[in-house]
Motif scaffolding. Structure first.
Motif, PDB file in Angstrom:
ATOM      1  N   ASP A   1       0.712  -0.937  -0.323  1.00  0.00           N
ATOM      2  CA  ASP A   1       0.116  -0.165  -0.254  1.00  0.00           C
ATOM      3  C   ASP A   1       1.104   1.159   0.346  1.00  0.00           C
ATOM      4  N   ILE A   2       0.732   2.103  -1.029  1.00  0.00           N
ATOM      5  CA  ILE A   2       1.100   3.381  -0.854  1.00  0.00           C
ATOM      6  C   ILE A   2       1.125   4.151   0.587  1.00  0.00           C
TER       7      ILE A   2
ATOM      8  N   ASN B   1     -13.429  -3.607   2.294  1.00  0.00           N
ATOM      9  CA  ASN B   1     -13.739  -2.099   2.340  1.00  0.00           C
ATOM     10  C   ASN B   1     -15.112  -1.904   0.937  1.00  0.00           C
TER      11      ASN B   1
ATOM     12  N   GLU C   1     -11.979   3.570  -1.563  1.00  0.00           N
ATOM     13  CA  GLU C   1     -11.398   4.634  -1.953  1.00  0.00           C
ATOM     14  C   GLU C   1     -11.393   3.878  -3.581  1.00  0.00           C
ATOM     15  N   VAL C   2     -10.803   3.646  -3.822  1.00  0.00           N
ATOM     16  CA  VAL C   2     -10.583   2.185  -4.932  1.00  0.00           C
ATOM     17  C   VAL C   2     -11.534   0.730  -5.175  1.00  0.00           C
TER      18      VAL C   2
ATOM     19  N   HIS D   1     -10.345  -5.222  -3.440  1.00  0.00           N
ATOM     20  CA  HIS D   1      -8.714  -5.305  -2.754  1.00  0.00           C
ATOM     21  C   HIS D   1      -8.845  -5.960  -1.505  1.00  0.00           C
TER      22      HIS D   1
ATOM     23  N   HIS E   1      -6.660  -5.838   1.881  1.00  0.00           N
ATOM     24  CA  HIS E   1      -5.748  -5.337   2.765  1.00  0.00           C
ATOM     25  C   HIS E   1      -5.009  -6.156   3.820  1.00  0.00           C
TER      26      HIS E   1
HETATM   27  P1  AMP Z   1      -9.768   1.242  -0.167  1.00  0.00           P
HETATM   28  O1  AMP Z   1      -9.787   2.905   0.820  1.00  0.00           O
HETATM   29  O2  AMP Z   1     -10.210  -0.207   0.852  1.00  0.00           O
HETATM   30  O3  AMP Z   1     -10.614   1.468  -1.061  1.00  0.00           O
HETATM   31  O4  AMP Z   1      -8.096   1.910  -0.266  1.00  0.00           O
HETATM   32  C1  AMP Z   1      -7.402   2.206  -1.134  1.00  0.00           C
HETATM   33  C2  AMP Z   1      -6.030   1.703  -0.647  1.00  0.00           C
HETATM   34  O5  AMP Z   1      -5.583   1.578  -2.151  1.00  0.00           O
HETATM   35  C3  AMP Z   1      -5.702   2.936   0.336  1.00  0.00           C
HETATM   36  O6  AMP Z   1      -4.928   2.417   1.550  1.00  0.00           O
HETATM   37  C4  AMP Z   1      -4.571   3.721  -0.569  1.00  0.00           C
HETATM   38  O7  AMP Z   1      -3.611   4.236   0.867  1.00  0.00           O
HETATM   39  C5  AMP Z   1      -4.040   2.258  -1.425  1.00  0.00           C
HETATM   40  N1  AMP Z   1      -3.327   3.320  -2.642  1.00  0.00           N
HETATM   41  C6  AMP Z   1      -4.079   4.021  -3.345  1.00  0.00           C
HETATM   42  N2  AMP Z   1      -2.885   4.298  -4.536  1.00  0.00           N
HETATM   43  C7  AMP Z   1      -1.931   3.864  -4.687  1.00  0.00           C
HETATM   44  C8  AMP Z   1      -1.349   3.143  -5.708  1.00  0.00           C
HETATM   45  N3  AMP Z   1      -0.595   3.662  -6.050  1.00  0.00           N
HETATM   46  N4  AMP Z   1      -0.455   2.631  -5.099  1.00  0.00           N
HETATM   47  C9  AMP Z   1      -0.573   1.764  -3.710  1.00  0.00           C
HETATM   48  N5  AMP Z   1      -1.793   1.814  -2.904  1.00  0.00           N
HETATM   49  C10 AMP Z   1      -2.486   2.641  -3.295  1.00  0.00           C
END
Ligand code: AMP
Length: 123
Positions: free
Chosen positions: A35-36, A93, A101-102, A106, A108
């Protein structure tokens, strides 16, 4: 339920190698990368390669091979990063209430420290 997949999301771009990632494991069915913005000493994201928005979408629409391959990859990641003995937290999530967010499925994998309470009430 609308499971429309947005192929412009950042994890789709990672899967197409349009943006870089810090890979932990890649298999036929899954990609795992750090994770970034890590929230723990170990913070790895594991994504399926197919276009699934969330775990419920994946469970509904993925093939048996995809589900098996993704699940096996999650276990392999736990062993690679060494959290299998002391334990870890796995979070996925989904949607607005899940604060996703994405919009590409995924999980974690968080570990390397005591993770504390599972859920906090909003302030
Ligand atoms: P979520 O809220 O579960 O969708 O989490 C999205 C996660 O993606 C967050 O923990 C971010 O830090 C992570 N994230 C976003 N962009 C990147 C990226 N380019 N590389 C790695 N992790 C990312």
């Amino acid at each position: 339920m609308d499971y429309t997949y947005d192929d412009q999301n950042i994890f789709a771009k990672i899967l197409r190698s349009e943006i870089p990632n810090d890979t932990v494991l890649e298999t036929e069915y899954a990609l795992a990368f750090n994770d970034i913005g890590p929230q723990a000493p170990v913070h790895v994201l594991v994504i399926p390669k197919g276009p699934y928005v969330s775990y419920d979408h994946f469970a509904l629409a993925a093939s048996d091979a995809e589900i098996l391959g993704y699940t096996r990859a999650i276990g392999e990641v736990c062993r690679i990063v060494g959290v299998q003995d002391n334990g870890f937290r796995m979070i996925s999530n989904a949607g607005q209430d899940g604060v996703q967010e994405v919009p590409h499925l995924h999980v974690h994998i968080l570990g390397g420290r005591m993770m504390g309470r599972m859920v906090q009430k909003p302030a």
